[in-house]
Write a protein that holds these residues in place. Structure first.
Motif, PDB file in Angstrom:
ATOM      1  N   ARG A   1       0.832  -1.202   0.000  1.00  0.00           N
ATOM      2  CA  ARG A   1       0.000   0.000   0.000  1.00  0.00           C
ATOM      3  C   ARG A   1       0.870   1.257   0.000  1.00  0.00           C
ATOM      4  NH1 ARG A   1      -4.150   0.521   3.401  1.00  0.00           N
ATOM      5  NH2 ARG A   1      -3.804   2.675   3.941  1.00  0.00           N
ATOM      6  N   ILE A   2       0.245   2.391  -0.279  1.00  0.00           N
ATOM      7  CA  ILE A   2       0.968   3.674  -0.275  1.00  0.00           C
ATOM      8  C   ILE A   2       0.113   4.671   0.502  1.00  0.00           C
ATOM      9  CG2 ILE A   2       1.912   5.557  -1.677  1.00  0.00           C
ATOM     10  CD1 ILE A   2       2.116   3.484  -4.018  1.00  0.00           C
ATOM     11  N   ASP A   3       0.579   5.019   1.700  1.00  0.00           N
ATOM     12  CA  ASP A   3      -0.197   5.955   2.527  1.00  0.00           C
ATOM     13  C   ASP A   3       0.109   7.406   2.177  1.00  0.00           C
ATOM     14  OD1 ASP A   3      -1.527   4.056   4.446  1.00  0.00           O
ATOM     15  OD2 ASP A   3       0.574   3.459   4.660  1.00  0.00           O
ATOM     16  N   GLY A   4       1.361   7.660   1.800  1.00  0.00           N
ATOM     17  CA  GLY A   4       1.729   9.052   1.546  1.00  0.00           C
ATOM     18  C   GLY A   4       2.713   9.184   0.396  1.00  0.00           C
ATOM     19  N   LEU A   5       2.627  10.324  -0.265  1.00  0.00           N
ATOM     20  CA  LEU A   5       3.607  10.683  -1.306  1.00  0.00           C
ATOM     21  C   LEU A   5       4.156  12.058  -0.968  1.00  0.00           C
ATOM     22  CD1 LEU A   5       4.999  10.511  -4.134  1.00  0.00           C
ATOM     23  CD2 LEU A   5       2.908  11.547  -5.083  1.00  0.00           C
ATOM     24  N   TYR A   6       5.472  12.124  -0.789  1.00  0.00           N
ATOM     25  CA  TYR A   6       6.130  13.422  -0.630  1.00  0.00           C
ATOM     26  C   TYR A   6       6.798  13.718  -1.965  1.00  0.00           C
ATOM     27  CZ  TYR A   6       9.107  17.076   1.490  1.00  0.00           C
ATOM     28  OH  TYR A   6       9.734  18.261   1.804  1.00  0.00           O
ATOM     29  N   ASN A   7       6.123  14.520  -2.758  1.00  0.00           N
ATOM     30  CA  ASN A   7       6.479  14.800  -4.153  1.00  0.00           C
ATOM     31  C   ASN A   7       7.472  15.960  -4.150  1.00  0.00           C
ATOM     32  OD1 ASN A   7       5.903  14.053  -6.807  1.00  0.00           O
ATOM     33  ND2 ASN A   7       3.726  14.592  -6.651  1.00  0.00           N
ATOM     34  N   ASN A   8       8.736  15.661  -3.855  1.00  0.00           N
ATOM     35  CA  ASN A   8       9.684  16.700  -3.443  1.00  0.00           C
ATOM     36  C   ASN A   8      10.776  17.003  -4.462  1.00  0.00           C
ATOM     37  OD1 ASN A   8      11.601  18.099  -1.391  1.00  0.00           O
ATOM     38  ND2 ASN A   8      12.722  16.222  -1.912  1.00  0.00           N
ATOM     39  N   ALA A   9      11.112  16.033  -5.331  1.00  0.00           N
ATOM     40  CA  ALA A   9      12.260  16.246  -6.237  1.00  0.00           C
ATOM     41  C   ALA A   9      12.059  17.494  -7.082  1.00  0.00           C
ATOM     42  CB  ALA A   9      12.445  15.028  -7.144  1.00  0.00           C
TER      43      ALA A   9
END
Ligand SMILES: NC(=O)c1ccc[n+]([C@@H]2O[C@H](COP(=O)([O-])OP(=O)(O)OC[C@H]3O[C@@H](n4cnc5c(N)ncnc54)[C@H](O)[C@@H]3O)[C@@H](O)[C@H]2O)c1
Length: 263
Positions: free
Chosen positions: A85-93
């Protein structure tokens, strides 16, 4: 158990700077991590550092260029394979590009900044959102900038891309809140990371530290921010505690974006 424990978060640009600081903060809170970056060597060093400090945390590393759609699809697939599963995405690049006025701006560098900062964030949401939708849960934090709220001299593609990040975040928030998903953006001011050190080198190649001191004088706090100070806000936005914060772009800049004139 705190509410970040045993969750899984993807961090792009995890090898250094804001991404690495967030990885450590989340690992401290018990979150399992998919660390994504295109700098293979630095990413491996980051993984080792996290494994040493937080031996109980499960991490995977995925080499990916976020401006390539197939790489983004792959980091999502690899995370699902490892954690289910994927709870969070830190879209930072993201990258800054070069500093030049509009008429002098190299068109290819302009396109590269847009490909990474705008398309990279879009692809991340494009492939993570269906997973979160199927879970009826998710947290997305996209990285904009004070340059997503204001103009910044000689950084047109950066400013364009970061305004776009803020805009896309608002749309994600509108379209997916009904599935238990929140999307917010952060707008850091000048935070002492390798990217900012490089920017001060461009401003004053002979004495970048002088450029840094001068820049800090425009901030109400009279100092630059630290990656750890950003990481704590990001961890909050990725947690259950931020359940009714949605579609916001939150400045983390010591108050600088509120100033007019001297401070
Ligand atoms: N540091 C600041 O003051 C500041 C301020 C506002 C916004 N930001 C934003 O924060 C984010 C992180 O910045 P930082 O200061 O930590 O930068 P940094 O250069 O220190 O680290 C960025 C990381 O992203 C990775 N990366 C860059 N392009 C990539 C790509 N195409 N695919 C995969 N990985 C890639 C780099 O390899 C690096 O590890 C960026 O989006 C930046 O625009 C930073």
């Amino acid at each position: 158990m705190n509410n970040s424990e045993n969750k899984t978060v993807i961090i792009t640009g995890a090898a250094m700077g804001l991404g690495l600081a967030a990885a450590k903060e989340l690992a401290f809170r018990g979150t399992n991590l998919a660390l994504v970056d295109y700098n293979e060597k630095s990413l491996e060093e980051a993984r080792k550092e996290i494994a040493k400090q937080f031996p109980d945390i499960k991490t995977i590393v995925v080499i990916a260029d976020v401006s390539k759609e197939e790489d983004v699809k792959n980091y999502v697939d690899e995370t699902l394979k490892a954690f289910g599963r994927i709870d969070g995405l830190y879209n930072n690049a993201g990258i800054e590009g070069k500093q030049a006025s509009i008429t002098d701006y190299d068109v290819n560098i302009f396109k590269k900044v847009i490909d990474i900062n705008l398309m990279g964030v879009f692809y991340g949401m494009r492939y993570v959102l269906p997973v979160m939708q199927s879970q009826n849960y998710g947290r997305i934090v996209n990285v904009a900038s004070v340059g997503g709220l204001r103009g910044v001299m000689n950084q047109t593609p950066y400013v364009a891309s970061k305004h776009a990040v803020s805009g896309m975040t608002k749309n994600a928030a509108l379209e997916y809140a009904r599935y238990g998903i929140t999307a917010n953006a952060i707008a850091p001011g000048a935070i002492l990371t390798p990217m900012v050190a490089e920017a001060f080198k461009q401003v004053n190649p002979a004495d970048p530290k002088k450029a840094e001191r001068e820049y800090a004088q425009f901030n109400p706090t009279k100092r630059l921010g630290l990656p750890e100070e950003v990481a704590k806000v990001v961890a909050f936005l990725l947690s259950d505690d931020a359940s009714y914060v949605n579609g916001q772009t939150i400045a983390i800049d010591g108050g600088q974006s509120n100033t007019y004139g001297f401070v």
